[in-house]
Design a protein around this motif. Structure first.
Motif, PDB file in Angstrom:
ATOM      1  N   ASN A   1       0.843  -1.192   0.000  1.00  0.00           N
ATOM      2  CA  ASN A   1       0.000   0.000   0.000  1.00  0.00           C
ATOM      3  C   ASN A   1       0.882   1.247   0.000  1.00  0.00           C
ATOM      4  O   ASN A   1       1.975   1.244   0.585  1.00  0.00           O
ATOM      5  N   ARG A   2       0.416   2.298  -0.625  1.00  0.00           N
ATOM      6  CA  ARG A   2       1.117   3.574  -0.596  1.00  0.00           C
ATOM      7  C   ARG A   2       0.092   4.701  -0.588  1.00  0.00           C
ATOM      8  O   ARG A   2      -1.039   4.548  -1.047  1.00  0.00           O
ATOM      9  N   ARG A   3       0.540   5.868  -0.056  1.00  0.00           N
ATOM     10  CA  ARG A   3      -0.320   7.036  -0.011  1.00  0.00           C
ATOM     11  C   ARG A   3      -0.175   7.815  -1.314  1.00  0.00           C
ATOM     12  O   ARG A   3       0.938   8.120  -1.762  1.00  0.00           O
TER      13      ARG A   3
ATOM     14  N   LYS B   1      -3.438  13.207   8.468  1.00  0.00           N
ATOM     15  CA  LYS B   1      -2.974  12.065   7.677  1.00  0.00           C
ATOM     16  C   LYS B   1      -3.636  12.015   6.313  1.00  0.00           C
ATOM     17  O   LYS B   1      -2.998  11.690   5.302  1.00  0.00           O
ATOM     18  N   ASP B   2      -4.921  12.365   6.267  1.00  0.00           N
ATOM     19  CA  ASP B   2      -5.683  12.194   5.032  1.00  0.00           C
ATOM     20  C   ASP B   2      -5.909  13.487   4.260  1.00  0.00           C
ATOM     21  O   ASP B   2      -6.380  13.443   3.113  1.00  0.00           O
TER      22      ASP B   2
ATOM     23  N   TYR C   1      -5.569  12.723   0.500  1.00  0.00           N
ATOM     24  CA  TYR C   1      -4.767  11.533   0.233  1.00  0.00           C
ATOM     25  C   TYR C   1      -5.619  10.283   0.402  1.00  0.00           C
ATOM     26  O   TYR C   1      -6.646  10.284   1.100  1.00  0.00           O
ATOM     27  N   LYS C   2      -5.166   9.213  -0.248  1.00  0.00           N
ATOM     28  CA  LYS C   2      -5.837   7.920  -0.097  1.00  0.00           C
ATOM     29  C   LYS C   2      -4.805   6.809  -0.189  1.00  0.00           C
ATOM     30  O   LYS C   2      -3.681   7.010  -0.660  1.00  0.00           O
ATOM     31  N   ASP C   3      -5.191   5.627   0.288  1.00  0.00           N
ATOM     32  CA  ASP C   3      -4.329   4.450   0.174  1.00  0.00           C
ATOM     33  C   ASP C   3      -4.569   3.782  -1.178  1.00  0.00           C
ATOM     34  O   ASP C   3      -5.724   3.627  -1.608  1.00  0.00           O
ATOM     35  N   GLU C   4      -3.479   3.364  -1.796  1.00  0.00           N
ATOM     36  CA  GLU C   4      -3.571   2.700  -3.095  1.00  0.00           C
ATOM     37  C   GLU C   4      -2.751   1.421  -3.054  1.00  0.00           C
ATOM     38  O   GLU C   4      -1.616   1.415  -2.589  1.00  0.00           O
ATOM     39  N   LYS C   5      -3.344   0.357  -3.524  1.00  0.00           N
ATOM     40  CA  LYS C   5      -2.624  -0.918  -3.597  1.00  0.00           C
ATOM     41  C   LYS C   5      -1.792  -0.964  -4.879  1.00  0.00           C
ATOM     42  O   LYS C   5      -2.229  -0.506  -5.928  1.00  0.00           O
TER      43      LYS C   5
END
Length: 378
Positions: free
Chosen positions: A156-158, A201-202, A338-342
């Motif tokens: 996962n990455r931001r 964070k987001d 921001y969001k988490d991306e696989k």
């Protein structure tokens, strides 16, 4: 047989069998000394070597066909010795004399050659040293790549999900500043606080630029409306994230605003709270910007100026005319979500194994050769 032919053959045989002296000299050796002589011979030569000690026996004598083929070796030689060698290939012969005794030693030597035929009769027996290079291969054990292993890992990455800029109106206030004849305070100050940065964070919201406008009376208001009409409409679609002329200045899209050339003026100074007090006390103060005129504006992008509380200090030096001063402040906010991306992380790792590898090395050395060395043989 023809008598003339017979005489020629006999004469030719006598010439080919004729001895040619290569060396006729005395060798003197100090205790522990070694002496070496080198001569070249042609293929088919007969080499005659005669050694005669002078008094005490010679400790050791060796004749080598270079580099290491022993043709003759003897020790403690007390009397004359004669030896003959046949040269199979063009070669250099080394005559080595060693004295291992405590006293001096000497001997007479005679080296002669008998040519095989007329082609080698005038062969040059002198020797010269030449530098040669040879390629030598050595075997070494090294780690060599035998293949590759590929590893796929889900991680996962931001990443940025949303990024935009927009104008936020911070201040739009009209402040009355009295004339000197009113016997009231002829100074005033308008305070404002820039939007506070928010960082989580987001999501982040940060002030990246801001600008102020100071205008006196209805004349400046008219020019402001003209700027709104010409600038905002003119740049629509180019930079849609601001809504006022001052927002265009803060965004860096608008370089100039129209200001009135005539009308009442005002002295202004952009200061902090401490210097605002000095301004009212008629003491020396420090400002971020100051001036005097019917209208003025300025943009700020320095990181030290993008947060906090500021004061627009105003002073009217008109004797009878109070003025209404409009102060505007607009900030440009950068909003990022921001969001988490696989994603798949691929790692390729080389796989090694031990292998024996032959590595070439260039070895430089000097060797003795005959003077016709270019014929590629010694």
């Amino acid at each position: 047989m023809n008598r003339i032919l017979l005489i020629c053959l006999l004469f030719s045989g006598l010439c080919f069998g004729q001895k040619t002296t290569v060396a006729d000299l005395e060798i003197k050796l100090e205790p522990g000394a070694t002496e070496e002589l080198m001569y070249g011979f042609a293929a088919g030569d007969r080499v005659i070597f005669i050694l005669e000690p002078n008094g005490a026996p010679v400790t050791e004598v060796t004749v080598l066909q270079y580099p290491d083929v022993v043709k003759y070796r003897n020790q403690e030689i007390k009397k004359e010795e004669k030896n003959e060698f046949t040269v199979t290939d063009k070669s250099v012969f080394v005559f080595k004399f060693v004295n291992k005794a405590k006293g001096k030693r000497s001997c007479n030597i005679l080296v002669q050659r008998v040519a095989k035929n007329a082609d080698t009769r005038n062969f040059n027996t002198a020797v010269k040293w030449v530098t040669v290079q040879d390629t030598v291969y050595t075997s070494v054990t090294k780690d060599a790549v035998a293949g590759y292993d590929t590893l796929h890992v889900q991680k996962n990455r931001r990443v940025i999900a949303l990024q935009k800029k927009y104008e936020e109106a911070v201040l739009d206030k009209t402040q009355r500043v009295n004339a000197k004849s009113s016997l009231a305070e002829t100074k005033a100050a308008v305070s404002f606080t820039l939007p506070v940065n928010s960082i989580t964070k987001d999501e982040t919201k940060k002030v990246v630029a801001w600008a102020y406008w100071v205008g006196v009376g209805k004349e400046s208001n008219e020019y402001w409306n003209q700027n709104r009409k010409s600038i905002v409409e003119g740049v629509k679609g180019v930079a849609s994230y601001f809504t006022t002329p001052l927002g265009g200045v803060a965004a860096g899209v608008v370089a100039n605003l129209a200001i009135p050339a005539i009308g009442e003026d005002i002295q202004y100074a952009l200061v902090n709270e401490f210097n605002s007090k000095l301004f009212f006390q008629d003491k020396t103060y420090k400002s971020y910007d100051e001036g005097k005129g019917t209208a003025a504006y300025k943009r700020f992008t320095d990181a030290t100026m993008l947060q906090g509380k500021f004061y627009m200090a105003l002073a009217n030096d008109n004797l009878v005319q109070p003025v209404d001063v409009n102060v505007k402040v607009s900030a440009i906010i950068e909003h990022i979500k921001y969001k988490d991306e696989k994603y798949t992380d691929t790692t390729i790792t080389p796989r090694y194994e031990k292998k024996i590898i032959r590595e070439p090395q260039i070895v430089t050395s000097k060797i003795p050769v005959t003077f016709d060395y270019n014929n590629r043989t010694l």
